[in-house]
Design a protein around this motif. Sequence first.
Motif, mmCIF file in Angstrom:
data_model
loop_
_atom_site.group_PDB
_atom_site.id
_atom_site.type_symbol
_atom_site.label_atom_id
_atom_site.label_comp_id
_atom_site.label_asym_id
_atom_site.label_seq_id
_atom_site.Cartn_x
_atom_site.Cartn_y
_atom_site.Cartn_z
ATOM 1 N N ARG A 192 0.544 -1.197 0.309
ATOM 2 C CA ARG A 192 -0.044 0.248 0.104
ATOM 3 C C ARG A 192 1.197 1.710 -0.076
ATOM 4 N NH1 ARG A 192 -2.451 -0.083 5.563
ATOM 5 N NH2 ARG A 192 -1.719 -2.443 5.763
ATOM 6 N N PHE A 193 2.107 1.586 0.421
ATOM 7 C CA PHE A 193 2.609 2.324 1.425
ATOM 8 C C PHE A 193 3.639 2.817 0.147
ATOM 9 C CE2 PHE A 193 -0.090 2.272 4.612
ATOM 10 C CZ PHE A 193 -1.273 3.113 4.430
ATOM 11 N N GLU A 194 4.750 1.796 -0.425
ATOM 12 C CA GLU A 194 5.842 1.665 -0.898
ATOM 13 C C GLU A 194 5.098 2.350 -1.854
ATOM 14 O OE1 GLU A 194 9.939 1.070 -2.398
ATOM 15 O OE2 GLU A 194 8.886 0.762 -0.725
ATOM 16 N N PRO A 195 4.903 2.861 -2.942
ATOM 17 C CA PRO A 195 4.385 4.219 -3.794
ATOM 18 C C PRO A 195 4.863 5.019 -2.735
ATOM 19 C CG PRO A 195 3.252 2.191 -4.288
ATOM 20 C CD PRO A 195 3.967 1.613 -3.050
ATOM 21 N N VAL A 196 4.732 5.756 -1.712
ATOM 22 C CA VAL A 196 4.838 7.486 -1.344
ATOM 23 C C VAL A 196 5.757 6.587 -0.808
ATOM 24 C CG1 VAL A 196 3.878 8.253 0.874
ATOM 25 C CG2 VAL A 196 2.244 6.936 -0.898
ATOM 26 N N VAL A 197 6.648 6.274 -0.162
ATOM 27 C CA VAL A 197 7.526 5.817 0.878
ATOM 28 C C VAL A 197 8.400 5.179 -0.522
ATOM 29 C CG1 VAL A 197 8.780 5.431 2.643
ATOM 30 C CG2 VAL A 197 6.714 5.263 2.419
ATOM 31 N N ASN A 198 9.312 4.545 -1.235
ATOM 32 C CA ASN A 198 10.065 4.135 -2.110
ATOM 33 C C ASN A 198 11.153 3.749 -0.987
ATOM 34 O OD1 ASN A 198 11.648 3.735 -4.715
ATOM 35 N ND2 ASN A 198 12.843 5.658 -4.164
ATOM 36 N N ASN B 245 11.010 10.551 4.101
ATOM 37 C CA ASN B 245 10.438 10.085 4.875
ATOM 38 C C ASN B 245 9.055 10.272 4.693
ATOM 39 O OD1 ASN B 245 9.935 10.851 7.556
ATOM 40 N ND2 ASN B 245 11.637 12.069 7.652
ATOM 41 N N PRO B 246 8.236 8.577 6.008
ATOM 42 C CA PRO B 246 7.170 8.440 5.970
ATOM 43 C C PRO B 246 6.115 9.732 6.659
ATOM 44 C CG PRO B 246 8.378 6.900 6.579
ATOM 45 C CD PRO B 246 9.057 8.007 6.394
ATOM 46 N N TRP B 247 6.696 11.155 7.915
ATOM 47 C CA TRP B 247 6.275 11.988 8.563
ATOM 48 C C TRP B 247 5.895 12.935 7.263
ATOM 49 C CZ3 TRP B 247 4.736 10.977 13.429
ATOM 50 C CH2 TRP B 247 4.493 9.992 13.967
ATOM 51 N N ASP B 248 6.863 13.035 6.105
ATOM 52 C CA ASP B 248 7.043 14.185 5.905
ATOM 53 C C ASP B 248 7.551 13.734 4.627
ATOM 54 O OD1 ASP B 248 6.807 16.843 3.627
ATOM 55 O OD2 ASP B 248 7.258 17.894 5.812
ATOM 56 N N ALA C 198 10.019 3.181 10.592
ATOM 57 C CA ALA C 198 9.265 3.845 10.202
ATOM 58 C C ALA C 198 7.163 3.603 9.593
ATOM 59 C CB ALA C 198 9.207 5.437 10.165
ATOM 60 N N ALA C 199 7.663 3.020 8.736
ATOM 61 C CA ALA C 199 5.948 2.510 7.475
ATOM 62 C C ALA C 199 5.524 0.971 8.257
ATOM 63 C CB ALA C 199 6.901 3.335 6.398
ATOM 64 N N ARG C 200 6.253 1.372 9.676
ATOM 65 C CA ARG C 200 5.821 -0.476 9.314
ATOM 66 C C ARG C 200 5.851 -2.019 8.623
ATOM 67 N NH1 ARG C 200 6.017 3.339 13.370
ATOM 68 N NH2 ARG C 200 4.748 3.240 15.110
ATOM 69 N N PHE C 201 7.305 -1.402 7.433
ATOM 70 C CA PHE C 201 7.324 -1.929 6.243
ATOM 71 C C PHE C 201 8.389 -3.053 6.828
ATOM 72 C CE2 PHE C 201 7.476 0.665 2.756
ATOM 73 C CZ PHE C 201 6.463 1.110 2.618
ATOM 74 N N ALA D 82 6.318 5.465 19.334
ATOM 75 C CA ALA D 82 5.227 4.902 19.609
ATOM 76 C C ALA D 82 4.220 5.059 18.329
ATOM 77 C CB ALA D 82 4.187 4.857 21.102
ATOM 78 N N ARG D 83 4.598 6.795 18.002
ATOM 79 C CA ARG D 83 3.861 7.264 17.557
ATOM 80 C C ARG D 83 3.715 6.778 15.771
ATOM 81 N NH1 ARG D 83 3.157 12.922 19.595
ATOM 82 N NH2 ARG D 83 2.895 12.642 22.501
ATOM 83 N N MET D 84 2.516 6.883 14.954
ATOM 84 C CA MET D 84 3.071 6.433 13.444
ATOM 85 C C MET D 84 2.850 7.342 12.695
ATOM 86 S SD MET D 84 0.164 3.263 12.552
ATOM 87 C CE MET D 84 1.024 1.687 11.445
ATOM 88 N N PRO D 85 3.726 7.611 11.574
ATOM 89 C CA PRO D 85 3.477 8.332 10.138
ATOM 90 C C PRO D 85 2.041 8.205 9.658
ATOM 91 C CG PRO D 85 5.783 6.777 10.603
ATOM 92 C CD PRO D 85 4.569 6.562 11.564
ATOM 93 N N PRO D 86 1.781 9.468 8.951
ATOM 94 C CA PRO D 86 -0.382 10.126 8.686
ATOM 95 C C PRO D 86 0.176 8.929 7.392
ATOM 96 C CG PRO D 86 1.470 11.263 9.220
ATOM 97 C CD PRO D 86 2.567 10.783 10.094
ATOM 98 N N LEU D 87 0.515 7.463 7.024
ATOM 99 C CA LEU D 87 0.481 7.234 5.839
ATOM 100 C C LEU D 87 -0.763 6.803 5.658
ATOM 101 C CD1 LEU D 87 3.556 5.338 5.664
ATOM 102 C CD2 LEU D 87 2.904 7.533 4.205
ATOM 103 N N GLY D 88 -1.454 6.964 4.487
ATOM 104 C CA GLY D 88 -3.113 6.073 4.190
ATOM 105 C C GLY D 88 -4.429 7.013 5.064
#
Length: 487
Positions: A52-58, A160-163, A180-183, A481-487
């Motif tokens: 789901r998120f690799e296209p965003v994070v690379n 960066n998953p955060w920005d 960070a992205a929980r991959f 414990a905070r999770m980046p705002p992906l998705g």
Amino acid sequence: MDMLPPAARDLPGDAAADALANLTLVEAAEAVARGDTTAVALTEACLSRIRRFEPVVNATTWIEPEQALEAAAAADRAQAAGAPLGPLHGVPMAHKDMYYRAGKLSTCGSAIRGDFRPTYTATVLERLDAAGALTLGALNMAEFAQNPTGHNRHFGDCRNPWDTARITGGSSSGSGAAVAARFSFMALGSDTGGSIRLPASACGVVGLKPTQTRVSRHGVMPLSFSCDNVGPLTRTVRDCARVMTVLAGHDPKDPTSAREPVPDYEAALNGDLRGTRIGVPETWFLEGVDAAVMAAFEASLEVLRARGATVTRITLPVMDEVAAYSAVVSRCEGSAIHAQWMRDHPGDYAVHLSGRMFPGYAIPATYYVEALRRRGPVLRAFAGEVFAAVDLLASPTIPGALPTRAETNIDGGDVDNIRRFGLVSWNTRPLNYLGLPSISVPCGFDGNNAPVGLQISGRPFAEARVMQAGDAYQRDTDWHARMPPLG
């Protein structure tokens, strides 16, 4: 105790995957050992996040889903049969694309090694295998591990998953972003001038640079023989301690690896900092620190004080020598490693990488020998004065607010970009020449809502004490414990 999130088994599809992927490494390993979840479920959760998120994070270079699921199924069969379980049994991971595994692609983030497949496996990967860890694939990185930001013209910048506009830190860019992205529940990085701690800070995770020689470097792409380090990036310090207990120790295949006994790092995490003396350097490490970063740092010191530590301001000796000799060593050794490729394939290097290495060929050999010869005396002078007064050093990991990728793109020669680029690793580079253990722990956010890291460093082979302080800090904070705002 059941560490799975409430009703995780009843959540639909992606939500269930996210709940599992959000476990820490230790929670995931213990959940598998108890039978509360399976290696297959953990692997599917990570693969779901990647899909789901690799296209965003690379963050990845290559992933092998089918092979990972087959290995996970085998791990579950072993667990069901009552086989002895290692401390990382059934936990999926991916690692910086410079850790060699026989027959598998290892690009080192470069065009030159775009199809390189080694014939042998890194010792640290073999130790992770023996502990029961699973491998998902390889992670994006700076070209030949030679920049602190994560830029890569060959595979695209890791984001960066955060920005996604901001740097991930480098050179272990994919490792920081993937954790960070929980991959991945853990990712190996390498640290020659900050390349574990910088992405840990920028991506809001934990990263440990061990003492020089503490972990084997056999089967790992070299950058600088005298300053390279292998270490983990994780969600928590406890995760890091568990991994280090597996990785650390002498390796006959790496004659430079230390024979120092390996403690049970996880057992040392007792949360008690009474009697621990923490020094805050008034020189070098606090020069030009951003106001929001300084506020987060000062707040972290209060947490450590509340845990029983005493905090004092100190002046560091020999820092000019450390900075000068460090630059000579890394430039000369990096240039020597790449000499043949630089002759044969100069156009295959990014501009900033060529600009770093070509000057290395103009440094006189006498300067390099002096930098090596003086390393022991400089370390003795530093450690003798500093660690007589304090047990640990604390500073921000990255002194400035986290810049954007555009603001640190130096291939065009922009002077302001070059300055920002250099500032990123200002606080991490000295620890590599000195060979000291150093950890970065998330401690807040800057004015751009990008993560800030707290760097804690100690005397040689004091990883246990460094991690004890980081763990104590995490017991009273929740930044990790905070999770980046992906998705």
